[in-house]
Design an enzyme around this catalytic site. Sequence first.
Site, PDB file in Angstrom:
ATOM      1  N   HIS A  69       0.803  -1.234  -0.014  1.00 55.85           N
ATOM      2  CA  HIS A  69      -0.024   0.166  -0.001  1.00 55.85           C
ATOM      3  C   HIS A  69       0.824   1.018  -0.080  1.00 55.85           C
ATOM      4  O   HIS A  69       1.466   1.538   0.992  1.00 55.85           O
ATOM      5  CB  HIS A  69      -0.886   0.088   1.269  1.00 55.85           C
ATOM      6  N   ASP A 105       0.139   5.373  -1.162  1.00 57.40           N
ATOM      7  CA  ASP A 105      -0.830   6.488  -1.588  1.00 57.40           C
ATOM      8  C   ASP A 105      -0.204   7.281  -2.521  1.00 57.40           C
ATOM      9  O   ASP A 105      -0.990   8.494  -2.830  1.00 57.40           O
ATOM     10  CB  ASP A 105      -1.619   6.882  -0.477  1.00 57.40           C
ATOM     11  N   GLU A 154      -9.202   1.280  -2.982  1.00 62.11           N
ATOM     12  CA  GLU A 154      -9.264   1.214  -1.568  1.00 62.11           C
ATOM     13  C   GLU A 154     -10.787   1.995  -1.242  1.00 62.11           C
ATOM     14  O   GLU A 154     -11.072   3.000  -0.977  1.00 62.11           O
ATOM     15  CB  GLU A 154      -8.674   2.162  -0.866  1.00 62.11           C
ATOM     16  N   HIS A 211     -13.847   1.818   2.818  1.00 62.83           N
ATOM     17  CA  HIS A 211     -12.715   2.643   3.450  1.00 62.83           C
ATOM     18  C   HIS A 211     -13.135   2.894   4.742  1.00 62.83           C
ATOM     19  O   HIS A 211     -13.784   1.859   5.503  1.00 62.83           O
ATOM     20  CB  HIS A 211     -12.395   4.032   2.686  1.00 62.83           C
ATOM     21  N   HIS A 259      -9.515  -2.137   6.966  1.00 62.17           N
ATOM     22  CA  HIS A 259     -10.652  -1.083   7.049  1.00 62.17           C
ATOM     23  C   HIS A 259     -11.922  -1.769   7.357  1.00 62.17           C
ATOM     24  O   HIS A 259     -12.817  -0.630   7.631  1.00 62.17           O
ATOM     25  CB  HIS A 259     -10.641  -0.145   5.416  1.00 62.17           C
ATOM     26  N   HIS A 302      -3.230  -3.146   4.325  1.00 67.39           N
ATOM     27  CA  HIS A 302      -2.263  -2.352   5.290  1.00 67.39           C
ATOM     28  C   HIS A 302      -2.907  -2.226   6.796  1.00 67.39           C
ATOM     29  O   HIS A 302      -3.840  -1.388   7.050  1.00 67.39           O
ATOM     30  CB  HIS A 302      -1.929  -0.967   4.971  1.00 67.39           C
ATOM     31  N   ASP A 310       1.694   1.904   3.684  1.00 73.54           N
ATOM     32  CA  ASP A 310       0.900   3.187   3.635  1.00 73.54           C
ATOM     33  C   ASP A 310       1.801   4.494   3.768  1.00 73.54           C
ATOM     34  O   ASP A 310       1.349   5.730   3.916  1.00 73.54           O
ATOM     35  CB  ASP A 310       0.062   3.222   4.997  1.00 73.54           C
TER      36      ASP A 310
HETATM   37 ZN   LIG Z   1      -6.246   3.084   4.031  1.00 76.99          ZN
END
Ligand SMILES: [Zn+2]
Length: 426
Positions: free
Chosen positions: A47, A49, A152, A179, A220, A241, A348
């Site tokens: 993961h 972003d 996500e 999420h 999540h 993650h 992350d």
């Molecule tokens: Zn996340």
Amino acid sequence: MLFYRALRVLLPALGLVSMATRATAQADPALEHARKLLRSTPLVDGHNDLPWTIRENKAAPRDVGRYDLRGTVTGQTDLARLKAGMVGAQFWSVYIPGEIRDSGFARVQLEQIDIARRLIAAYPDRFAPALVADDIKREFKRGRLASFMGMEGGHAIENSLGALRAYYALGVRYMTLTHNVTLDWADAALDSARHGGLTEFCREVVREMNRLGMLVDLSHVSPATMSDALDVAEAPVIFSHSSARALVDHKRNVPDSILARLGKNGGVVMVTFVPDFVSQEVADWAAKYDSLDKQLIASVSDTTERRRQLTEWSTVHPRPRATLAQVADHIEHVRKVAGVDHVGIGSDFDGIENVPVGLEDVSTFPALFAELIRRGWSDADLKKLAGDNLQRVLRAAEATAARLQRERTPSTRTIEELDGASRTTS
Ligand SMILES: [Zn+2]
């Protein structure tokens, strides 16, 4: 010259030369060992972003060219640091918020997929688009980063299995079921539990993901959703993650009861570096900060005054820091409860503002492996953690998809048919 010659005579007598030589030649044997291991085994990060960082770049929003990874960037990821961090394959998150109100989710999702695809295409010498497990080793040998996309949040499919299939066709290889917002068909960990797990439509989403070969990501989601998804899943799941709830009591972490089921399912928890999930001290601090924030929202209407009070509180109570050693603790806990075949890494980076001490950006992965080497991890276990486990999961998902595609056709079921019209709110 004479001075140096004298030193050369004098220093060995004092035992200083050998120390100095050791310090330069073998600065850290564990770190050298880690680097050697990651030169032969691709490190797969679950993961990152970066596509969202590019979207939100104030200087040039959504402009992949202007966020130049060959230069200095504001975020935690660039080409030099990916190289130093020895990252071998990356799942680029094409995250979209579940709180969007000014458009449908699909528009933003398609824009994020577009950003990720342009990002991967922008550095053909360093990145390669990746769709299957075999792409990882092939590109690793060529010195390119196998680049997958992970979605996500199931809100992006807007309750449509057709949209889910279209995302797969665009290259998406995992989808986090939720999420932070509970959907019409699945409960999020950080939102209210409306369904007590999965609805019938969600079961159909999981089945269709398995038929396609898209990994089901349970980061999540609520523990009930995790549990139900494991009941339905025909292929191994991932947590792209998340960390261990037994160590830090945060809703985003994975309880031991779920970790214990991964052996049977075959899935992988990719341990994350998010400080709130890694350190109980940070989690407690964040909970206090959030409750003060909520209290102020209810009682103080002036936003400047609210911000002043929050800043004042944070000055008196500085935010604690998570550490690399704590991340290693989570990795060891997942290994202990789920087994060494069920642990991976999902940093992350670029999705977090605060970082653990020692894990500041994508250049720091070898330091984490060095820590585990110092704790006595074998090379065989480290390879599994680095990415062999995730590659096994991808292969199993691909084999399951091939079988299921022989057994059943694409699902045309709708949420109204399966859950009843009353259950949908959007
Ligand atoms: Zn996340």
